[in-house]
Design a protein around this motif. Structure first.
Motif, PDB file in Angstrom:
ATOM      1  N   LEU A  35      26.792  31.662  40.351  1.00  8.79           N
ATOM      2  CA  LEU A  35      26.469  33.028  39.927  1.00  8.79           C
ATOM      3  C   LEU A  35      27.128  33.344  38.584  1.00  8.79           C
ATOM      4  O   LEU A  35      26.539  34.017  37.739  1.00  8.79           O
ATOM      5  N   GLY A  36      28.327  32.854  38.385  1.00  7.92           N
ATOM      6  CA  GLY A  36      28.976  33.064  37.088  1.00  7.92           C
ATOM      7  C   GLY A  36      28.241  32.366  35.967  1.00  7.92           C
ATOM      8  O   GLY A  36      28.076  32.914  34.879  1.00  7.92           O
ATOM      9  N   GLN A  41      25.165  39.980  34.853  1.00 13.19           N
ATOM     10  CA  GLN A  41      26.257  40.890  35.198  1.00 13.19           C
ATOM     11  C   GLN A  41      25.948  41.754  36.411  1.00 13.19           C
ATOM     12  O   GLN A  41      26.837  42.412  36.961  1.00 13.19           O
ATOM     13  N   ALA A  42      24.716  41.737  36.862  1.00 14.69           N
ATOM     14  CA  ALA A  42      24.345  42.505  38.046  1.00 14.69           C
ATOM     15  C   ALA A  42      25.038  41.971  39.301  1.00 14.69           C
ATOM     16  O   ALA A  42      25.134  42.682  40.312  1.00 14.69           O
ATOM     17  N   VAL A  43      25.528  40.719  39.239  1.00 17.52           N
ATOM     18  CA  VAL A  43      26.175  40.138  40.420  1.00 17.52           C
ATOM     19  C   VAL A  43      27.683  40.403  40.419  1.00 17.52           C
ATOM     20  O   VAL A  43      28.388  39.922  41.316  1.00 17.52           O
ATOM     21  N   THR A  44      28.175  41.157  39.441  1.00 13.83           N
ATOM     22  CA  THR A  44      29.617  41.420  39.361  1.00 13.83           C
ATOM     23  C   THR A  44      30.145  42.036  40.653  1.00 13.83           C
ATOM     24  O   THR A  44      31.182  41.622  41.178  1.00 13.83           O
ATOM     25  N   LEU A  47      30.493  39.474  43.379  1.00 12.67           N
ATOM     26  CA  LEU A  47      31.639  38.592  43.170  1.00 12.67           C
ATOM     27  C   LEU A  47      32.952  39.312  43.473  1.00 12.67           C
ATOM     28  O   LEU A  47      33.901  38.711  43.975  1.00 12.67           O
ATOM     29  N   LEU A  48      33.006  40.593  43.164  1.00 14.73           N
ATOM     30  CA  LEU A  48      34.198  41.373  43.490  1.00 14.73           C
ATOM     31  C   LEU A  48      34.408  41.424  45.002  1.00 14.73           C
ATOM     32  O   LEU A  48      35.541  41.356  45.488  1.00 14.73           O
ATOM     33  N   THR A  49      33.317  41.525  45.726  1.00 15.61           N
ATOM     34  CA  THR A  49      33.417  41.512  47.192  1.00 15.61           C
ATOM     35  C   THR A  49      33.952  40.179  47.692  1.00 15.61           C
ATOM     36  O   THR A  49      34.723  40.122  48.660  1.00 15.61           O
ATOM     37  N   GLY A  67      35.474  36.144  35.253  1.00 17.34           N
ATOM     38  CA  GLY A  67      35.941  35.940  33.898  1.00 17.34           C
ATOM     39  C   GLY A  67      34.833  35.465  32.980  1.00 17.34           C
ATOM     40  O   GLY A  67      34.728  35.896  31.830  1.00 17.34           O
ATOM     41  N   HIS A  68      33.987  34.591  33.504  1.00 15.08           N
ATOM     42  CA  HIS A  68      32.865  34.085  32.711  1.00 15.08           C
ATOM     43  C   HIS A  68      31.878  35.207  32.369  1.00 15.08           C
ATOM     44  O   HIS A  68      31.364  35.277  31.253  1.00 15.08           O
ATOM     45  N   LEU A  69      31.639  36.093  33.320  1.00 19.44           N
ATOM     46  CA  LEU A  69      30.710  37.206  33.081  1.00 19.44           C
ATOM     47  C   LEU A  69      31.298  38.214  32.093  1.00 19.44           C
ATOM     48  O   LEU A  69      30.572  38.848  31.335  1.00 19.44           O
ATOM     49  N   GLY A  70      32.613  38.406  32.145  1.00 17.04           N
ATOM     50  CA  GLY A  70      33.289  39.227  31.151  1.00 17.04           C
ATOM     51  C   GLY A  70      33.064  40.722  31.257  1.00 17.04           C
ATOM     52  O   GLY A  70      33.180  41.432  30.257  1.00 17.04           O
ATOM     53  N   HIS A  71      32.763  41.208  32.445  1.00 17.05           N
ATOM     54  CA  HIS A  71      32.497  42.638  32.600  1.00 17.05           C
ATOM     55  C   HIS A  71      33.801  43.379  32.896  1.00 17.05           C
ATOM     56  O   HIS A  71      34.551  43.024  33.807  1.00 17.05           O
TER      57      HIS A  71
END
Length: 231
Positions: A35-36, A41-44, A47-49, A67-71
């Protein structure tokens, strides 16, 4: 174009399902990693979950993906991990915060310089150096005598990356310090600052009574000479 969009969404949904439902932690970890890499970024939030996953490897994969997504929305929870997670997740969180590069993470990264785990201290030092955080200089200079040589090396690199006048002034003082390990680390840091005025200080260290310091000074001069013509 619509078919391509639908296909991508199907892939995202499939991987997301694997992250949240697969019973094998290796599959969940790989799903977070994928996913990263997809960069959506919609999957942020998903990933937080995953930061609450029961498996540390899954948590680390989710942290790296964030970190890769950077949001920046991930920063608060990554800071919580940096403070309260296991050593491996704390290190991963420090690195991820560096990739995101938010100034709001600086206080937490400064605190991480005192982490009990050398891997976390070293990673935090590298991140602060890459971010050019000048207020980290005093703590980084203290870390030149860290009990772990890898942490010392990361601190040297960070000081050189920041390259502030405060760092230079203190490094000049360390060139004459009674501790040969400090003199050696000061020589390395000076060589990484990319300044001509550090060369005479490195030359002076060629007369140091400690052979290891002299050896480092020779190597440091070679590094400095790659950037400047010493006539």
């Amino acid at each position: 174009m619509e078919r391509s969009t639908n296909y991508r969404q199907m892939v995202l949904d499939t991987i997301a399902h694997a992250l949240t439902n697969d019973t094998n932690p290796e599959v969940r970890a790989k799903a977070a990693e994928s996913l990263g890499k997809l960069g959506d970024q919609a999957v942020t939030s998903l990933l937080l979950t995953a930061l609450a996953d029961s498996n540390v490897a899954v948590q680390c994969s989710a942290i790296q993906a964030l970190g890769h997504l950077g949001h920046e929305s991930a920063v608060p929870q990554l800071l919580q991990v940096l403070e309260n997670g296991a050593a491996t997740t704390r290190q991963a969180a420090a690195a991820a915060l560096g990739h995101i590069g938010s100034e709001s993470a600086i206080p937490g990264l400064l605190d991480a310089l005192n982490d009990q785990a050398p891997s976390v201290r070293g990673t935090a030092a590298s991140v602060l150096g890459a971010m050019g955080v000048e207020v980290a200089i005093p703590a980084l200079l203290d870390m030149l005598t860290d009990s772990d040589p890898t942490v010392e090396a990361h601190s040297v690199e960070a000081i050189g990356a920041i390259g502030s006048q405060l760092a230079i002034d203190t490094l000049v003082e360390l060139v004459a310090d009674p501790n040969p390990n400090l003199r050696q680390n000061a020589a390395i840091a000076l060589s990484k600052l990319g300044r001509k005025d550090t060369i005479p200080m490195l030359v002076r260290l060629l007369q140091d009574p400690d052979a290891a310091v002299r050896e480092t000074a020779v190597e440091a001069l070679g590094t400095a000479a790659q950037d400047y013509s010493v006539a």
